[in-house]
Design an enzyme around this catalytic site. Structure first.
Site, PDB file in Angstrom:
ATOM      1  N   HIS A   1      -2.210   7.713   6.828  1.00 53.83           N
ATOM      2  CA  HIS A   1      -2.529   6.508   6.055  1.00 53.83           C
ATOM      3  C   HIS A   1      -3.970   6.121   6.395  1.00 53.83           C
ATOM      4  CE1 HIS A   1      -1.832   3.005   3.697  1.00 53.83           C
ATOM      5  NE2 HIS A   1      -2.003   2.172   4.707  1.00 53.83           N
TER       6      HIS A   1
ATOM      7  N   HIS B   1      -9.621   2.464  -0.157  1.00 52.99           N
ATOM      8  CA  HIS B   1      -8.166   2.239  -0.123  1.00 52.99           C
ATOM      9  C   HIS B   1      -7.760   1.690  -1.485  1.00 52.99           C
ATOM     10  CE1 HIS B   1      -4.180   1.437   0.845  1.00 52.99           C
ATOM     11  NE2 HIS B   1      -4.293   0.822   2.007  1.00 52.99           N
TER      12      HIS B   1
ATOM     13  N   CYS C   1       0.800  -1.225   0.000  1.00 52.84           N
ATOM     14  CA  CYS C   1       0.000   0.000   0.000  1.00 52.84           C
ATOM     15  C   CYS C   1       0.837   1.282   0.000  1.00 52.84           C
ATOM     16  CB  CYS C   1      -0.953  -0.012   1.190  1.00 52.84           C
ATOM     17  SG  CYS C   1      -1.968  -1.497   1.218  1.00 52.84           S
TER      18      CYS C   1
END
Lengths: 309, 396
Positions: free
Chosen positions: B289, B324, B156
């Site tokens: 994040h 995400h 990620c």
């Protein structure tokens, strides 16, 4: 304020290395790791992560490790065993009970992350996934990171060939270049006094670009390497023009991470552990280059020198 | 030993983005200012999980060729917009391409394995899309990018990491300009994978909320054109922001879970500040994040609290807006930060209704007008691969 440097010239000492699979045959036994990982220390990861961990251990054997050490890896196809396992199970079970372990082990960066976890390496952790040039990109990143941090780095590349991929190769499907698997890891960088190293070489130059850049990389160089080990499609000489002005030992890639195993072989020859005759030289060289080119037009060049050179 | 040639800032001169919020900077800004979540039901492909998960899908109307691999199609949109925004003629300069991605051609790989299991063999077209680098090559060829090509996958943090590598490529003199960013399409592997880890929230992600229960997946792509400031000024380019610094660390803690105290995240933020020649006092905003998983948000909150002490700057997460987007997230959020710096706002945390005090840092809930000068953007991936970008407004 960022600092502009030329990556083409560098000084990245390599203190140790190890290789696995096809292309590792020329190394002494102590530097070769099985592709069937064994030992309790490697527990918990997928196949490639476990092999990578054992390669990293072997590459840094005898060296003091620090928490800031980084791990930079390359892999063309990633952890295919776990990817195939997860996807096959998902399809067979109609997405009813997906396997969490296979999923977390299937990600491309599972290899570098597992090495970092096992060796407590808390510095940079990167994974390049650019086909047969993945190792070259990892080495490039490690060289620049070393320049900034002065830390040590494990740099490597690994690829495997599980069932579905193998069947695809049997069918002659494009996208997988060779029916072998393997890779290598080297340990280098740091700020130690290189004169105290008992074995090893140093990387003095790295180039990354396209195949049309290759002639310029050799043109005008005062000190030519004694030999260029080339991994890539055949007949690169046609692209070199009148360069490189030194012999070229050509061999097609054994697997997508061949550039790593070819670099390990070059280091072994420079160290005097492997015979120079393996690449057609009669005496131990002090300066070798490794050239990688791909069918996609990517190219990379590393120049290595023995510590005494 | 190589010598240092010179010092110069690296600037972003072109931005392109596509996500569930739409295509382009204006659409993205409008969604951020409205604080509107773009999460909805999964419609992209049939799955038993349809109707049970909220995801951030890119509207099909943007996809010119539905037969093109989805990740590549998304990347193509953002890449075209970034080059256009930079007014950069690809064929006249040596431009490198750096792609960050988690899954690459995974939707095609799923199709290939399904075909194999059904005894139909491997379809060549789909299998050749599996290597992530295939996306990079196809895009570079189509856009006539003549510089070196890089593909990186750090889960990620891939999109943010691509910008870091892009900066390195410029500093090494390997290209005149770099287009760097990330792209990932929704696929069954990630949808089922994160579900198997109980890491998805059926109600949609709620970063830093006391009832948060996981992430919401999304898809998208974002690219930034990076140039040396002197080169950009010489050609009269419009400069959005400066990529002032970056920090990379590894938790070395667990294959999927973050280190509970956020030590690796804190180290990455400190490294980015050091690299930017700055200090915590200069930070006007942190793009967290903030995935909405219990473990990530608590670890990140602890890292922020320890780093900033009593002077914590505004913090927010945009994951409930876009979902995400995995390998694209770091690049999309670099663009979110660039928009905030250049256009004067700080995005709120959609999905957050009741702050979890265990996260230690209370994020912005609403988007606010502001004049930030220097911000951090956090991206943390599987395996503890942490990347933090430091971005600075041009006149700051």
């Amino acid at each position: 304020m960022a600092t502009i440097v030329r990556a083409v010239e560098c000084d990245f000492p390599v203190f140790g290395y190890a290789a696995s699979g096809a292309g590792a045959e020329g190394l002494v036994r102590d530097r070769v790791v099985s592709l069937l990982p064994v030992g309790s220390g490697a527990r918990g990861g997928g196949r490639l992560p476990r092999v990578a961990y054992q390669l990293a251990q072997r590459a840094s054997k005898g060296h003091t490790l620090r928490g800031g050490t980084g791990v930079v890896f390359g892999t063309a196809f990633g952890c295919l065993t776990e990817t195939e396992s997860f996807v096959s199970h998902m399809i067979r079970e109609r997405e009813a009970t997906p396997k969490p372990r296979a999923f977390s082990s299937s990600v491309h960066n599972a290899i570098a992350s597992f090495v970092a976890l096992k060796l407590n390496a808390r510095g940079e952790c990167q994974t390049f996934v650019h086909g047969e040039l993945s190792f070259a990109q990892a080495l490039f990143a490690a060289v620049l990171a070393h320049r900034r941090s002065g830390e040590s780095y494990w740099v490597g590349a690994l690829d495997e060939l599980p069932a579905h991929t193998f069947r695809a190769l049997e069918q002659g499907v494009r996208g997988t270049s060779a029916a072998h698997e393997g890779g290598a890891v080297l340990f280098g960088g740091g700020s130690e006094d290189v004169s105290e190293a008992v074995a090893g070489s140093r990387l003095v130059r790295i180039e990354l670009g396209r195949t049309q850049d290759v002639p310029a990389w050799f043109a005008g160089s005062d000190a030519k390497p004694e030999l260029v080990l080339h991994a890539g499609p055949p007949a690169p000489e046609a692209d070199f023009g009148s360069e490189p002005g030194c012999p070229v030992f050509h061999a097609p890639p054994d697997h997508p991470s061949s550039l790593a195993t070819r670099t390990a072989l070059a280091l072994s020859i420079l160290d005097g552990e492997s015979s120079a005759t393996l690449v057609g030289l009669s005496t131990r060289p002090s300066r070798l280059a490794v050239l990688g080119t791909t069918a996609d037009g990517d190219a990379a060049l590393f120049e290595l020198r023995g510590f005494g050179a | 030993m190589a010598s240092v040639l010179e010092s110069a800032p690296i600037v972003l001169t072109g931005l392109g983005v596509v996500s569930a919020a739409g295509r382009g900077l204006d659409a993205t800004e409008a969604t951020l200012r409205a604080g509107r979540s773009c999460l909805g039901p999964l419609t992209r492909f049939p799955s038993p999980r349809n109707g049970h998960h909220r995801v951030g899908e890119v509207a099909q109307e943007w996809i010119a060729d539905p037969a093109e691999p989805r990740t590549r199609a998304l990347a193509r949109l953002a890449l075209a917009d970034a080059l256009d925004d930079a007014r950069l003629e690809a064929r006249t300069r040596r431009i490198a391409l750096v792609l960050g991605t988690c899954t690459g051609g995974m939707p095609e790989t799923e199709e290939a394995i399904e075909s194999q299991l059904a005894g139909r063999g491997f379809p060549e077209r789909v299998w050749s899309e599996h290597p992530c680098g295939a996306t990079t090559h196809a895009l570079a060829e189509d856009f006539g990018l003549r510089g070196p090509r890089f593909t990186i996958s750090t889960a990620c943090s891939s999109g943010a990491q691509a910008l870091v590598i892009g900066r390195d490529v410029l500093l090494a003199g390997l290209a005149d300009a770099v287009v760097a960013g990330g792209a990932d399409a929704l696929c069954r592997l990630t949808l089922n994978g994160f579900a198997s880890l109980f890491a998805t929230d059926p109600k949609g992600c709620r970063p830093f909320d006391v009832e948060r229960d996981g992430m919401s997946l999304g898809e998208g792509a974002a690219f930034c054109v990076l140039e040396r400031e002197d080169v950009a000024l010489e050609r009269g380019a419009r400069i959005h922001v400066e990529l002032a610094g970056a920090g990379n660390t590894c938790d070395a803690f667990h294959p999927t879970a973050p280190e509970p105290d956020g030590r690796g995240a804190e180290a990455a933020m400190r490294a980015a500040l050091r690299d930017a020649g700055s200090t915590v006092d200069a930070v006007d905003y942190v793009n967290a994040h903030g995935t909405g998983t219990p473990g990530n948000d608590q670890a990140e909150g602890r890292a922020l609290a320890r780093l900033f002490g009593t002077r914590i700057p505004p913090v927010s997460s945009v994951k409930a807006i876009f979902g995400h987007t995995l390998g694209a997230a770091g690049a999309i959020e670099a663009i979110v930060c660039s928009l905030g710096l250049a256009r004067g706002f700080l995005p709120g945390t959609s999905g957050l209704t009741r702050f979890d005090p265990d996260c230690e840092v209370e994020p912005l809930t609403e988007t606010v007008t502001a004049s930030p000068r220097f911000v951090l953007s956090n991206s943390f991936g599987f395996g503890g691969n942490n990347t933090v970008l430091a971005l600075r407004r041009r006149d700051a």
